[in-house]
Design a protein around this motif. Structure first.
Motif, PDB file in Angstrom:
ATOM      1  N   UNK A 183       0.851  -1.189   0.000  1.00  0.00           N
ATOM      2  CA  UNK A 183       0.000   0.000   0.000  1.00  0.00           C
ATOM      3  C   UNK A 183       0.887   1.239   0.000  1.00  0.00           C
ATOM      4  N   UNK A 184       0.289   2.365  -0.364  1.00  0.00           N
ATOM      5  CA  UNK A 184       1.051   3.617  -0.448  1.00  0.00           C
ATOM      6  C   UNK A 184       1.263   4.192   0.943  1.00  0.00           C
ATOM      7  N   UNK A 185       2.078   3.511   1.728  1.00  0.00           N
ATOM      8  CA  UNK A 185       2.267   3.850   3.136  1.00  0.00           C
ATOM      9  C   UNK A 185       1.147   3.244   3.959  1.00  0.00           C
ATOM     10  N   UNK A 186       1.427   2.875   5.207  1.00  0.00           N
ATOM     11  CA  UNK A 186       0.360   2.301   6.026  1.00  0.00           C
ATOM     12  C   UNK A 186      -0.765   3.297   6.254  1.00  0.00           C
ATOM     13  N   UNK A 187      -0.487   4.584   6.032  1.00  0.00           N
ATOM     14  CA  UNK A 187      -1.547   5.587   6.141  1.00  0.00           C
ATOM     15  C   UNK A 187      -2.712   5.258   5.225  1.00  0.00           C
ATOM     16  N   UNK A 188      -2.439   4.728   4.040  1.00  0.00           N
ATOM     17  CA  UNK A 188      -3.509   4.372   3.109  1.00  0.00           C
ATOM     18  C   UNK A 188      -4.421   3.308   3.716  1.00  0.00           C
ATOM     19  N   UNK A 189      -3.830   2.328   4.393  1.00  0.00           N
ATOM     20  CA  UNK A 189      -4.634   1.278   5.025  1.00  0.00           C
ATOM     21  C   UNK A 189      -5.381   1.810   6.239  1.00  0.00           C
ATOM     22  N   UNK A 190      -4.727   2.668   7.006  1.00  0.00           N
ATOM     23  CA  UNK A 190      -5.372   3.254   8.190  1.00  0.00           C
ATOM     24  C   UNK A 190      -6.635   4.004   7.786  1.00  0.00           C
ATOM     25  N   UNK A 191      -6.594   4.680   6.651  1.00  0.00           N
ATOM     26  CA  UNK A 191      -7.754   5.431   6.186  1.00  0.00           C
ATOM     27  C   UNK A 191      -8.821   4.527   5.575  1.00  0.00           C
ATOM     28  N   UNK A 192      -8.412   3.391   4.997  1.00  0.00           N
ATOM     29  CA  UNK A 192      -9.361   2.531   4.289  1.00  0.00           C
ATOM     30  C   UNK A 192     -10.045   1.498   5.173  1.00  0.00           C
ATOM     31  N   UNK A 193      -9.340   0.948   6.149  1.00  0.00           N
ATOM     32  CA  UNK A 193      -9.904  -0.147   6.947  1.00  0.00           C
ATOM     33  C   UNK A 193     -11.243   0.205   7.605  1.00  0.00           C
ATOM     34  N   UNK A 194     -11.430   1.396   8.158  1.00  0.00           N
ATOM     35  CA  UNK A 194     -12.731   1.696   8.763  1.00  0.00           C
ATOM     36  C   UNK A 194     -13.898   1.654   7.782  1.00  0.00           C
ATOM     37  N   UNK A 195     -13.615   1.774   6.495  1.00  0.00           N
ATOM     38  CA  UNK A 195     -14.670   1.745   5.487  1.00  0.00           C
ATOM     39  C   UNK A 195     -15.013   0.329   5.044  1.00  0.00           C
ATOM     40  N   UNK A 196     -14.253  -0.657   5.501  1.00  0.00           N
ATOM     41  CA  UNK A 196     -14.507  -2.047   5.121  1.00  0.00           C
ATOM     42  C   UNK A 196     -15.453  -2.754   6.084  1.00  0.00           C
ATOM     43  N   UNK A 197     -15.873  -2.057   7.140  1.00  0.00           N
ATOM     44  CA  UNK A 197     -16.782  -2.667   8.118  1.00  0.00           C
ATOM     45  C   UNK A 197     -18.031  -1.811   8.294  1.00  0.00           C
ATOM     46  N   UNK A 198     -19.134  -2.483   8.619  1.00  0.00           N
ATOM     47  CA  UNK A 198     -20.333  -1.753   9.019  1.00  0.00           C
ATOM     48  C   UNK A 198     -20.052  -1.057  10.346  1.00  0.00           C
ATOM     49  N   UNK A 199     -20.744   0.030  10.629  1.00  0.00           N
ATOM     50  CA  UNK A 199     -20.508   0.736  11.895  1.00  0.00           C
ATOM     51  C   UNK A 199     -20.601  -0.193  13.094  1.00  0.00           C
ATOM     52  N   UNK A 200     -19.660  -0.064  14.011  1.00  0.00           N
ATOM     53  CA  UNK A 200     -19.623  -0.912  15.196  1.00  0.00           C
ATOM     54  C   UNK A 200     -18.835  -0.261  16.307  1.00  0.00           C
TER      55      UNK A 200
END
Length: 330
Positions: A70-87
């Motif tokens: 990924x383009x720096x772990x920052x990219x994953x940090x920003x994307x992971x919350x969008x892969x789950x329903x709110x919880x």
């Protein structure tokens, strides 16, 4: 945008000192960066299709069964919350602020929980996010404890996200080898240990199904061709890695001892030290007046973090600044 270290141009503007006259200790990035090889002639011409050799080398280096560049772990940090329903999400506190910042969006119920209280929080969330070792305090959680938490979370479809950005000198503590199991996600950074933050490259280790979803969200060509070529060389260069680990352990101990000799009881890892300075703003200003840029934490992790000086003149300059601080404040 959140405040981060490495903002040397801001320091130069605020204090009227040219960039070349600063020592930047604000990031915790290895000052002895990997010697970047020359890129292939077509590196800037071709679209940066994923190179399987890069993933293979990353898996071998980090000890993980599957990884996604990924383009720096920052990219994953920003994307992971969008892969789950709110919880319900718990982020260890204090820690790298971008985690809480992004999990606090997208409808999630966010709580920030101090490290000593995390064990009690595992049963009351679907996602737990931990930095190990922690940035900025250096706090560590034993792998067996983290794996027990991951198992609890996975039973109910949850995630344990472990940010190991500063873990390259502590590979025995890495959970990368266990990321074939569902619900365990490990983030690794090329920028810190290899001193290549400008490359903007990191890796996510997780179950292949989750990596496929993350890759689809991030889209094609996320990592540049030149970055892939440089990282491939660095990840394969075992002699450089071994020599650098030894060097960083020595210099990390030197920094800790230097601070202790001036009454600063610090914690951290091989790449940085942090302590809860009582007069953090004053210390920050004192160092800036001497051309040394350190990281000031004003809120949750209230204190000062210093990275490693790049050379002997910088070590001497740091020591003289610490001597002056003590003389002025005793």
């Amino acid at each position: 945008m959140l405040e981060h270290g490495g903002n040397l141009r801001e320091a130069a503007r605020m204090h009227g000192r040219p960039l070349a006259q600063w020592i930047d200790l604000s990031t915790g990035i290895n000052p002895h960066w990997y010697p970047v090889p020359e890129n292939a002639p077509n590196a800037w011409h071709r679209l940066p299709e994923a190179d399987p050799a890069l993933v293979d080398s990353a898996c071998a280096y980090y000890g993980a069964p599957a990884m996604l560049p990924v383009a720096g772990t920052q990219a994953a940090i920003q994307a992971l919350p969008r892969l789950r329903a709110p919880g319900r999400v718990v982020v260890a506190a204090p820690s790298y602020a971008e985690h809480a910042h992004h999990w606090g969006q997208h409808g999630h119920q966010l709580r920030q929980v101090p490290y000593p209280e995390l064990d009690n929080a595992v049963d009351h969330c679907e996602v737990l996010v931990v930095c190990n070792p922690n940035n900025p305090t250096g706090a560590r959680i034993a792998p067996e404890i983290l794996l027990a938490w991951a198992e609890k979370l996975a039973i109910r479809g949850g995630w344990l996200v472990v940010d190991e950005a500063f873990g390259d000198t502590e590979d025995a503590a890495s959970l990368g080898i266990h990321t074939g199991q569902a619900g365990l996600i490990v983030l690794r950074s090329v920028g810190k240990f290899f001193g290549l933050a400008g490359l903007r490259l990191g890796f996510v280790a997780a179950h292949p199904a989750l990596l496929a979803k993350l890759a689809a969200m991030l889209g094609p060509w996320t990592v540049s061709g030149p970055a892939q070529q440089v990282a491939l060389a660095a990840l394969r260069d075992t002699p450089w890695q071994q020599a650098m680990r030894a060097r960083l352990q020595t210099e990390g101990a030197r920094l800790r001892q230097l601070l202790a000799s001036h009454g600063m009881d610090s914690s951290g890892c091989a790449l940085f030290q942090w302590w809860p300075a009582a007069r953090a703003e004053d210390f920050h200003r004192h160092m800036a007046a001497r051309g040394i840029w350190v990281r000031l934490f004003r809120h949750a992790a209230r204190g000062i973090r210093l990275g490693l000086p790049p050379d002997e003149p910088a070590w001497r300059q740091l020591e003289q600044a610490l001597i002056a601080w003590n003389k002025e404040n005793t």
